[in-house]
Motif scaffolding. Structure first.
Motif, PDB file in Angstrom:
ATOM      1  N   MET A 139      -4.645   4.788   7.587  1.00  0.00           N
ATOM      2  CA  MET A 139      -4.414   3.436   8.163  1.00  0.00           C
ATOM      3  C   MET A 139      -5.471   2.861   8.669  1.00  0.00           C
ATOM      4  O   MET A 139      -5.640   1.950   8.552  1.00  0.00           O
ATOM      5  CB  MET A 139      -3.125   3.577   9.306  1.00  0.00           C
ATOM      6  CG  MET A 139      -1.776   3.854   8.686  1.00  0.00           C
ATOM      7  SD  MET A 139      -1.265   2.371   7.705  1.00  0.00           S
ATOM      8  CE  MET A 139      -1.247   0.974   8.918  1.00  0.00           C
ATOM      9  N   SER A 140      -6.434   3.504   9.493  1.00  0.00           N
ATOM     10  CA  SER A 140      -7.613   3.112   9.935  1.00  0.00           C
ATOM     11  C   SER A 140      -8.467   2.640   8.866  1.00  0.00           C
ATOM     12  O   SER A 140      -9.032   1.497   9.013  1.00  0.00           O
ATOM     13  CB  SER A 140      -8.162   4.108  10.705  1.00  0.00           C
ATOM     14  OG  SER A 140      -9.333   3.701  11.240  1.00  0.00           O
ATOM     15  N   ASP A 141      -8.558   3.530   7.588  1.00  0.00           N
ATOM     16  CA  ASP A 141      -9.392   2.826   6.730  1.00  0.00           C
ATOM     17  C   ASP A 141      -8.863   1.692   6.035  1.00  0.00           C
ATOM     18  O   ASP A 141      -9.559   0.825   5.856  1.00  0.00           O
ATOM     19  CB  ASP A 141      -9.472   3.869   5.508  1.00  0.00           C
ATOM     20  CG  ASP A 141     -10.317   5.220   6.002  1.00  0.00           C
ATOM     21  OD1 ASP A 141     -10.950   5.084   7.118  1.00  0.00           O
ATOM     22  OD2 ASP A 141     -10.085   6.285   5.390  1.00  0.00           O
ATOM     23  N   LEU A 142      -7.581   1.644   5.882  1.00  0.00           N
ATOM     24  CA  LEU A 142      -6.939   0.401   5.399  1.00  0.00           C
ATOM     25  C   LEU A 142      -7.095  -0.642   6.196  1.00  0.00           C
ATOM     26  O   LEU A 142      -7.465  -1.858   5.761  1.00  0.00           O
ATOM     27  CB  LEU A 142      -5.312   0.643   5.429  1.00  0.00           C
ATOM     28  CG  LEU A 142      -4.570  -0.200   4.315  1.00  0.00           C
ATOM     29  CD1 LEU A 142      -5.130   0.043   2.871  1.00  0.00           C
ATOM     30  CD2 LEU A 142      -3.039   0.344   4.197  1.00  0.00           C
ATOM     31  N   SER A 143      -6.982  -0.736   7.492  1.00  0.00           N
ATOM     32  CA  SER A 143      -7.221  -1.527   8.512  1.00  0.00           C
ATOM     33  C   SER A 143      -8.823  -2.293   8.380  1.00  0.00           C
ATOM     34  O   SER A 143      -9.030  -3.532   8.334  1.00  0.00           O
ATOM     35  CB  SER A 143      -6.941  -1.532   9.894  1.00  0.00           C
ATOM     36  OG  SER A 143      -5.433  -1.187   9.889  1.00  0.00           O
ATOM     37  N   GLU A 144      -9.652  -1.273   8.284  1.00  0.00           N
ATOM     38  CA  GLU A 144     -11.092  -1.699   8.147  1.00  0.00           C
ATOM     39  C   GLU A 144     -11.368  -2.588   6.897  1.00  0.00           C
ATOM     40  O   GLU A 144     -11.970  -3.459   6.794  1.00  0.00           O
ATOM     41  CB  GLU A 144     -12.003  -0.410   8.062  1.00  0.00           C
ATOM     42  CG  GLU A 144     -12.329   0.123   9.430  1.00  0.00           C
ATOM     43  CD  GLU A 144     -13.011   1.442   9.395  1.00  0.00           C
ATOM     44  OE1 GLU A 144     -13.736   1.643   8.537  1.00  0.00           O
ATOM     45  OE2 GLU A 144     -12.907   2.261  10.382  1.00  0.00           O
ATOM     46  N   ASP A 183       0.894  -1.503  -0.183  1.00  0.00           N
ATOM     47  CA  ASP A 183       0.155   0.025  -0.085  1.00  0.00           C
ATOM     48  C   ASP A 183       0.715   1.310   0.194  1.00  0.00           C
ATOM     49  O   ASP A 183       1.803   1.190   0.766  1.00  0.00           O
ATOM     50  CB  ASP A 183      -0.833   0.145   1.198  1.00  0.00           C
ATOM     51  CG  ASP A 183      -1.941  -1.061   1.328  1.00  0.00           C
ATOM     52  OD1 ASP A 183      -2.705  -1.127   0.242  1.00  0.00           O
ATOM     53  OD2 ASP A 183      -1.921  -2.079   1.935  1.00  0.00           O
ATOM     54  N   ILE A 184       0.449   2.352  -0.647  1.00  0.00           N
ATOM     55  CA  ILE A 184       1.153   3.668  -0.787  1.00  0.00           C
ATOM     56  C   ILE A 184       0.080   4.670  -0.045  1.00  0.00           C
ATOM     57  O   ILE A 184      -0.651   4.922  -0.905  1.00  0.00           O
ATOM     58  CB  ILE A 184       1.460   3.885  -2.237  1.00  0.00           C
ATOM     59  CG1 ILE A 184       2.491   2.706  -2.630  1.00  0.00           C
ATOM     60  CG2 ILE A 184       2.346   5.166  -2.090  1.00  0.00           C
ATOM     61  CD1 ILE A 184       2.944   2.737  -4.314  1.00  0.00           C
ATOM     62  N   PHE A 185       0.768   5.345   0.894  1.00  0.00           N
ATOM     63  CA  PHE A 185       0.061   6.556   1.105  1.00  0.00           C
ATOM     64  C   PHE A 185       0.337   7.653   0.401  1.00  0.00           C
ATOM     65  O   PHE A 185       1.594   8.201   0.230  1.00  0.00           O
ATOM     66  CB  PHE A 185       0.436   6.744   2.608  1.00  0.00           C
ATOM     67  CG  PHE A 185      -0.086   8.073   3.161  1.00  0.00           C
ATOM     68  CD1 PHE A 185      -1.380   8.315   3.388  1.00  0.00           C
ATOM     69  CD2 PHE A 185       0.651   9.296   3.528  1.00  0.00           C
ATOM     70  CE1 PHE A 185      -1.956   9.522   4.000  1.00  0.00           C
ATOM     71  CE2 PHE A 185       0.340  10.287   4.014  1.00  0.00           C
ATOM     72  CZ  PHE A 185      -1.190  10.444   4.308  1.00  0.00           C
ATOM     73  N   ASP A 186      -0.711   8.573  -0.059  1.00  0.00           N
ATOM     74  CA  ASP A 186      -0.391   9.476  -0.856  1.00  0.00           C
ATOM     75  C   ASP A 186      -0.849  10.762  -0.107  1.00  0.00           C
ATOM     76  O   ASP A 186      -2.069  10.932  -0.050  1.00  0.00           O
ATOM     77  CB  ASP A 186      -0.843   9.431  -2.338  1.00  0.00           C
ATOM     78  CG  ASP A 186      -0.772  10.507  -3.339  1.00  0.00           C
ATOM     79  OD1 ASP A 186      -0.293  11.457  -2.833  1.00  0.00           O
ATOM     80  OD2 ASP A 186      -1.127  10.337  -4.417  1.00  0.00           O
TER      81      ASP A 186
END
Length: 135
Positions: free
Chosen positions: A126-131, A78-81
């Motif tokens: 990160m929270s959205d990614l974990s969900e 995953d890449i954070f933009d």
């Protein structure tokens, strides 16, 4: 010469990711924050515009973004933009000012305020990614 530097960086990052993943460590990449072509104080004093375009950032970061994108696909990372911190959603309009305060302390380092907003945005991402992973 520039291609050699890019290849050296890419190869080193590739090896690092491979090693970390072999150790069971989850790797997340992040695109750079936009580099300004001016200093925030000049913008605040009104001698230059505080705005820039999303396309300008994408053009300037093209090599970096392409490299990280290739590595992301290779390793399924995953890449954070952070670009949406500076640019309006679904728009080309970007600014180094948010709610009347500068996001930068110089042309390529975030201010304390900018860093705090970046951290909030990253935490939400990160929270959205974990969900998504738990769905």
């Amino acid at each position: 010469p520039e291609a050699d530097k890019v290849n050296a960086f890419s190869n080193g990052l590739d090896r690092s990711i491979s090693y970390l993943e072999s150790m069971g460590i989850r790797v997340i990449l992040a695109y750079d924050v936009p580099e300004l072509r001016y200093f925030p104080r000049d913008c605040l004093l009104g001698s230059v515009a505080c705005s820039f375009s999303r396309q300008e950032v994408l053009d300037r970061q093209h090599i970096h973004r392409e490299m990280l994108s290739k590595l992301s696909k290779k390793y399924h990372l995953d890449i954070f933009d952070p670009l949406d911190l500076f640019c309006e959603q679904m728009s080309d309009a970007c600014s180094s000012i948010y709610e009347g305060r500068t996001l930068y302390r110089d042309s390529n380092h975030l201010s304390l305020y900018g860093s705090d907003l970046y951290g909030q945005m990253f935490t939400q991402w990160m929270s959205d990614l974990s969900e998504q992973a738990s769905d």
